[in-house]
Scaffold this motif. Structure first.
Motif, PDB file in Angstrom:
ATOM      1  N   SER A  48      -6.475 -13.723   3.337  1.00  0.00           N
ATOM      2  CA  SER A  48      -6.394 -12.563   4.232  1.00  0.00           C
ATOM      3  C   SER A  48      -4.967 -12.289   4.701  1.00  0.00           C
ATOM      4  CB  SER A  48      -7.306 -12.754   5.438  1.00  0.00           C
ATOM      5  OG  SER A  48      -6.918 -13.897   6.180  1.00  0.00           O
ATOM      6  N   ARG A  49      -4.085 -13.301   4.635  1.00  0.00           N
ATOM      7  CA  ARG A  49      -2.696 -13.112   5.038  1.00  0.00           C
ATOM      8  C   ARG A  49      -1.780 -13.751   4.002  1.00  0.00           C
ATOM      9  NH1 ARG A  49      -2.292 -14.432  11.382  1.00  0.00           N
ATOM     10  NH2 ARG A  49      -1.711 -16.423  10.490  1.00  0.00           N
ATOM     11  N   TYR A  50      -0.605 -13.164   3.855  1.00  0.00           N
ATOM     12  CA  TYR A  50       0.430 -13.704   2.988  1.00  0.00           C
ATOM     13  C   TYR A  50       1.611 -14.116   3.847  1.00  0.00           C
ATOM     14  CZ  TYR A  50      -1.714 -11.369  -1.163  1.00  0.00           C
ATOM     15  OH  TYR A  50      -2.521 -10.945  -2.167  1.00  0.00           O
ATOM     16  N   LYS A  51       2.370 -15.083   3.393  1.00  0.00           N
ATOM     17  CA  LYS A  51       3.528 -15.585   4.127  1.00  0.00           C
ATOM     18  C   LYS A  51       4.507 -14.478   4.491  1.00  0.00           C
ATOM     19  CE  LYS A  51       7.188 -19.055   3.755  1.00  0.00           C
ATOM     20  NZ  LYS A  51       7.703 -20.173   2.937  1.00  0.00           N
ATOM     21  N   TYR A  52       4.750 -13.533   3.568  1.00  0.00           N
ATOM     22  CA  TYR A  52       5.732 -12.471   3.798  1.00  0.00           C
ATOM     23  C   TYR A  52       5.087 -11.132   4.137  1.00  0.00           C
ATOM     24  CZ  TYR A  52       8.925 -15.895   1.894  1.00  0.00           C
ATOM     25  OH  TYR A  52       9.664 -17.039   1.687  1.00  0.00           O
ATOM     26  N   GLY A  53       3.800 -11.136   4.419  1.00  0.00           N
ATOM     27  CA  GLY A  53       3.100  -9.924   4.793  1.00  0.00           C
ATOM     28  C   GLY A  53       2.183  -9.427   3.694  1.00  0.00           C
ATOM     29  N   LYS A  54       0.993  -9.043   4.084  1.00  0.00           N
ATOM     30  CA  LYS A  54       0.014  -8.530   3.122  1.00  0.00           C
ATOM     31  C   LYS A  54      -0.099  -7.022   3.309  1.00  0.00           C
ATOM     32  CE  LYS A  54      -4.345  -9.393   0.865  1.00  0.00           C
ATOM     33  NZ  LYS A  54      -5.492 -10.273   0.724  1.00  0.00           N
ATOM     34  N   ASN A  55       0.949  -6.339   2.862  1.00  0.00           N
ATOM     35  CA  ASN A  55       0.965  -4.878   2.853  1.00  0.00           C
ATOM     36  C   ASN A  55       1.709  -4.448   1.598  1.00  0.00           C
ATOM     37  OD1 ASN A  55       3.911  -4.454   3.532  1.00  0.00           O
ATOM     38  ND2 ASN A  55       3.249  -5.597   5.350  1.00  0.00           N
ATOM     39  N   ARG A  56       1.551  -3.200   1.238  1.00  0.00           N
ATOM     40  CA  ARG A  56       2.095  -2.692  -0.023  1.00  0.00           C
ATOM     41  C   ARG A  56       3.595  -2.960  -0.160  1.00  0.00           C
ATOM     42  NH1 ARG A  56       1.137   2.766   0.193  1.00  0.00           N
ATOM     43  NH2 ARG A  56      -1.026   2.295  -0.243  1.00  0.00           N
ATOM     44  N   SER A  57       4.374  -2.666   0.875  1.00  0.00           N
ATOM     45  CA  SER A  57       5.830  -2.805   0.745  1.00  0.00           C
ATOM     46  C   SER A  57       6.254  -4.268   0.638  1.00  0.00           C
ATOM     47  CB  SER A  57       6.560  -2.093   1.882  1.00  0.00           C
ATOM     48  OG  SER A  57       6.277  -2.689   3.110  1.00  0.00           O
ATOM     49  N   ALA A  58       5.657  -5.151   1.402  1.00  0.00           N
ATOM     50  CA  ALA A  58       6.018  -6.574   1.343  1.00  0.00           C
ATOM     51  C   ALA A  58       5.654  -7.181  -0.011  1.00  0.00           C
ATOM     52  CB  ALA A  58       5.336  -7.339   2.472  1.00  0.00           C
ATOM     53  N   GLU A  81       6.998   1.554 -10.152  1.00  0.00           N
ATOM     54  CA  GLU A  81       5.627   2.084 -10.160  1.00  0.00           C
ATOM     55  C   GLU A  81       4.630   1.017 -10.621  1.00  0.00           C
ATOM     56  OE1 GLU A  81       8.136   3.572 -12.168  1.00  0.00           O
ATOM     57  OE2 GLU A  81       8.736   4.896 -10.537  1.00  0.00           O
ATOM     58  N   GLU A  82       5.037   0.194 -11.573  1.00  0.00           N
ATOM     59  CA  GLU A  82       4.157  -0.876 -12.044  1.00  0.00           C
ATOM     60  C   GLU A  82       3.976  -1.935 -10.968  1.00  0.00           C
ATOM     61  OE1 GLU A  82       4.948  -1.091 -16.816  1.00  0.00           O
ATOM     62  OE2 GLU A  82       6.599  -1.725 -15.488  1.00  0.00           O
ATOM     63  N   ALA A  83       5.046  -2.250 -10.257  1.00  0.00           N
ATOM     64  CA  ALA A  83       4.954  -3.211  -9.156  1.00  0.00           C
ATOM     65  C   ALA A  83       4.031  -2.675  -8.066  1.00  0.00           C
ATOM     66  CB  ALA A  83       6.336  -3.511  -8.589  1.00  0.00           C
ATOM     67  N   ALA A  84       4.089  -1.379  -7.805  1.00  0.00           N
ATOM     68  CA  ALA A  84       3.220  -0.771  -6.795  1.00  0.00           C
ATOM     69  C   ALA A  84       1.759  -0.828  -7.225  1.00  0.00           C
ATOM     70  CB  ALA A  84       3.644   0.671  -6.533  1.00  0.00           C
ATOM     71  N   VAL A  85       1.487  -0.599  -8.502  1.00  0.00           N
ATOM     72  CA  VAL A  85       0.114  -0.705  -9.018  1.00  0.00           C
ATOM     73  C   VAL A  85      -0.386  -2.141  -8.867  1.00  0.00           C
ATOM     74  CG1 VAL A  85      -1.223  -0.680 -11.180  1.00  0.00           C
ATOM     75  CG2 VAL A  85       0.241   1.262 -10.596  1.00  0.00           C
ATOM     76  N   LEU A  86       0.456  -3.097  -9.192  1.00  0.00           N
ATOM     77  CA  LEU A  86       0.096  -4.495  -9.053  1.00  0.00           C
ATOM     78  C   LEU A  86      -0.133  -4.859  -7.580  1.00  0.00           C
ATOM     79  CD1 LEU A  86      -0.433  -7.163 -10.439  1.00  0.00           C
ATOM     80  CD2 LEU A  86       2.044  -7.517 -10.552  1.00  0.00           C
ATOM     81  N   TYR A  89      -3.475  -3.618  -6.494  1.00  0.00           N
ATOM     82  CA  TYR A  89      -4.510  -4.498  -7.040  1.00  0.00           C
ATOM     83  C   TYR A  89      -4.657  -5.748  -6.174  1.00  0.00           C
ATOM     84  CZ  TYR A  89      -6.749  -7.855 -10.163  1.00  0.00           C
ATOM     85  OH  TYR A  89      -7.578  -8.809 -10.696  1.00  0.00           O
ATOM     86  N   LEU A  90      -3.550  -6.365  -5.832  1.00  0.00           N
ATOM     87  CA  LEU A  90      -3.602  -7.570  -5.014  1.00  0.00           C
ATOM     88  C   LEU A  90      -4.228  -7.296  -3.646  1.00  0.00           C
ATOM     89  CD1 LEU A  90      -0.153  -9.149  -5.907  1.00  0.00           C
ATOM     90  CD2 LEU A  90      -2.417  -9.760  -6.787  1.00  0.00           C
ATOM     91  N   LEU A  91      -3.954  -6.138  -3.091  1.00  0.00           N
ATOM     92  CA  LEU A  91      -4.560  -5.775  -1.805  1.00  0.00           C
ATOM     93  C   LEU A  91      -6.070  -5.592  -1.921  1.00  0.00           C
ATOM     94  CD1 LEU A  91      -1.853  -3.332  -0.455  1.00  0.00           C
ATOM     95  CD2 LEU A  91      -2.509  -5.537   0.537  1.00  0.00           C
ATOM     96  N   SER A  92      -6.545  -5.315  -3.113  1.00  0.00           N
ATOM     97  CA  SER A  92      -7.984  -5.109  -3.314  1.00  0.00           C
ATOM     98  C   SER A  92      -8.763  -6.405  -3.486  1.00  0.00           C
ATOM     99  CB  SER A  92      -8.230  -4.207  -4.539  1.00  0.00           C
ATOM    100  OG  SER A  92      -8.012  -4.923  -5.748  1.00  0.00           O
ATOM    101  N   LEU A  93      -8.046  -7.515  -3.643  1.00  0.00           N
ATOM    102  CA  LEU A  93      -8.726  -8.807  -3.872  1.00  0.00           C
ATOM    103  C   LEU A  93      -9.371  -9.336  -2.614  1.00  0.00           C
ATOM    104  CD1 LEU A  93      -6.100 -10.573  -6.154  1.00  0.00           C
ATOM    105  CD2 LEU A  93      -8.145  -9.334  -6.845  1.00  0.00           C
TER     106      LEU A  93
END
Length: 93
Positions: A48-58, A81-86, A89-93
């Motif tokens: 639910s949380r990432y060390k550096y933030g669980k949001n698109r920009s981080a 754009e590929e990094a943003a798609v990835l 995806y990670l936010l959807s997990l």
């Protein structure tokens, strides 16, 4: 009619985006984060949380620039754009 044709394309675009994200994850991330993104050498990306933030920009920053302590930078391998798609995806997990 234009609205109908646009509605028909949206699921296709979403499937293509998901396919791209899954492919990128398998190629670049699974070796460290596990095929199910539950962790391994790298941390659990379904947390639910990432060390550096669980949001698109981080997440995009982590993907493109890497992080000290093991996260490699993929900025020379991926378009932003590929990094943003990835990241999405990670936010959807």
């Amino acid at each position: 009619m234009a609205g109908c044709s646009q509605q028909n394309r949206e699921p296709t675009v979403a499937r293509q985006t998901t396919t791209t994200a899954v492919t990128l994850f398998a190629e670049l991330c699974a070796a460290c984060h596990g095929s199910q993104a539950r962790g391994g050498v790298g941390p659990d990306l379904s947390a639910s949380r990432y060390k550096y933030g669980k949001n698109r920009s981080a997440i995009t920053k982590s993907i493109l620039d890497g992080r000290a302590g093991g996260m490699p930078a993929f900025g020379s391998h991926l378009k932003p754009e590929e990094a943003a798609v990835l990241a999405e995806y990670l936010l959807s997990l």
